[in-house]
Design a protein around this motif. Structure first.
Motif, PDB file in Angstrom:
ATOM      1  N   UNK A   3      29.382  66.565  57.588  1.00  0.00           N
ATOM      2  CA  UNK A   3      29.920  65.309  57.079  1.00  0.00           C
ATOM      3  C   UNK A   3      29.653  64.220  58.114  1.00  0.00           C
ATOM      4  N   UNK A   4      28.579  63.484  57.938  1.00  0.00           N
ATOM      5  CA  UNK A   4      28.175  62.482  58.918  1.00  0.00           C
ATOM      6  C   UNK A   4      29.048  61.236  58.818  1.00  0.00           C
ATOM      7  N   UNK A   5      29.223  60.612  59.975  1.00  0.00           N
ATOM      8  CA  UNK A   5      30.025  59.392  60.068  1.00  0.00           C
ATOM      9  C   UNK A   5      29.295  58.218  59.422  1.00  0.00           C
ATOM     10  N   UNK A   6      30.033  57.376  58.728  1.00  0.00           N
ATOM     11  CA  UNK A   6      29.472  56.136  58.177  1.00  0.00           C
ATOM     12  C   UNK A   6      29.410  55.100  59.296  1.00  0.00           C
ATOM     13  N   UNK A  53      26.439  52.288  51.723  1.00  0.00           N
ATOM     14  CA  UNK A  53      26.869  52.895  52.979  1.00  0.00           C
ATOM     15  C   UNK A  53      25.695  53.606  53.643  1.00  0.00           C
ATOM     16  N   UNK A  54      25.651  53.509  54.952  1.00  0.00           N
ATOM     17  CA  UNK A  54      24.622  54.198  55.734  1.00  0.00           C
ATOM     18  C   UNK A  54      25.312  55.155  56.701  1.00  0.00           C
ATOM     19  N   UNK A  87      32.701  42.287  52.714  1.00  0.00           N
ATOM     20  CA  UNK A  87      32.900  42.705  54.100  1.00  0.00           C
ATOM     21  C   UNK A  87      31.752  43.599  54.556  1.00  0.00           C
ATOM     22  N   UNK A  88      31.432  43.487  55.845  1.00  0.00           N
ATOM     23  CA  UNK A  88      30.428  44.353  56.460  1.00  0.00           C
ATOM     24  C   UNK A  88      31.031  44.949  57.725  1.00  0.00           C
ATOM     25  N   UNK A  89      31.040  46.275  57.812  1.00  0.00           N
ATOM     26  CA  UNK A  89      31.574  46.964  58.992  1.00  0.00           C
ATOM     27  C   UNK A  89      30.442  47.773  59.628  1.00  0.00           C
TER      28      UNK A  89
END
Length: 246
Positions: A3-6, A53-54, A87-89
């Motif tokens: 489960x990779x981090x976003x 999401x990346x 929004x961009x995080x």
């Protein structure tokens, strides 16, 4: 399954520009209309409700015709532009290669600009000295170090900018069509370096009109058209769908 981090999350991002709807020939006329509140603008949405999401270590290609909002999207992710809505995080350090010559002073020599650009990216003078030869060797500009950057071709400037930006492994690498000005051999050299960075866990956002390069380097893609997302997902599926319109 891991489960990779976003690391990049774009949520309903909309970017608005105000375009002047009338021609104003001089500053005096502009000032008068501004005071009288007679300036007329037309709203232009460069991005419209964009979401995706990346995950860490993914490589995303961004495809679309000129004017579709690709560069605007990258500038929002880099923090150069703020979204009008949404929004961009972003989590992690970013090495952006968005505009040729960004961070360079045209009147300074290439040697001086290496240290200037390094300072802009947050590197110390000692760090830049330690990596100076590595930067020059990769850029293949040893014989032109004392030449002012303003006398460089666009390809030479791109070489130097890419070499500095990829000197260390950033968390996120953003490349916007800057490699298209270089010769084929240097393009391949850059592709190989980016591939190695991906193997080391770097996340990539890559804008290119070369669908072959996008397929070679990326595992995901997003297709923009007039600021809107047409499709996003597997790179082969998206690129094939994009090419079918021609």
């Amino acid at each position: 399954m891991e489960n990779k981090e976003t690391v990049i999350e774009v949520s309903h991002a909309t970017v608005r520009f105000n375009l002047a709807s009338e021609k104003i020939d001089n500053l005096k006329e502009y000032a008068i209309k501004l005071v009288k509140r007679q300036l007329m603008f037309q709203e232009f949405l460069a991005l419209k409700d964009v979401s995706f999401q990346v995950k860490k270590g993914e490589a995303w290609g961004i495809v679309g015709l000129n004017g579709s909002g690709k560069s605007t999207l990258l500038k929002v992710i880099c923090g150069i532009l703020k979204p009008y809505k949404g929004e961009v995080v972003v989590k992690g350090t970013i090495a952006p290669l968005i505009e040729l010559g960004a961070g360079f002073d045209g009147d300074l020599t290439a040697k001086e600009n290496i240290f200037l650009n390094g300072a802009v990216l947050g590197y110390s003078k000692e760090f830049m000295r330690a990596h100076f030869n590595e930067i020059v060797e990769f850029a293949e500009l040893k014989d032109f170090l004392d030449m002012p950057i303003k006398n460089y071709s666009s390809g030479m400037a791109a070489r130097l900018g890419f070499s500095i930006a990829t000197m260390v492994k950033p968390d996120i690498m953003i490349v916007d069509e800057v490699l298209s000005v270089g010769d084929y051999a240097f393009q391949q050299k850059c592709m190989e370096r980016m591939a190695k960075m991906l193997e080391g866990g770097t996340t990539l956002l890559f804008v290119s009109h070369s669908i072959e390069n996008v397929k070679e380097l990326c595992d995901h893609a997003i297709w923009l058209n007039k600021g809107e997302v047409v499709k996003c997902g597997d790179v082969t599926e998206i690129c094939n769908a994009y090419m079918q319109q021609f």
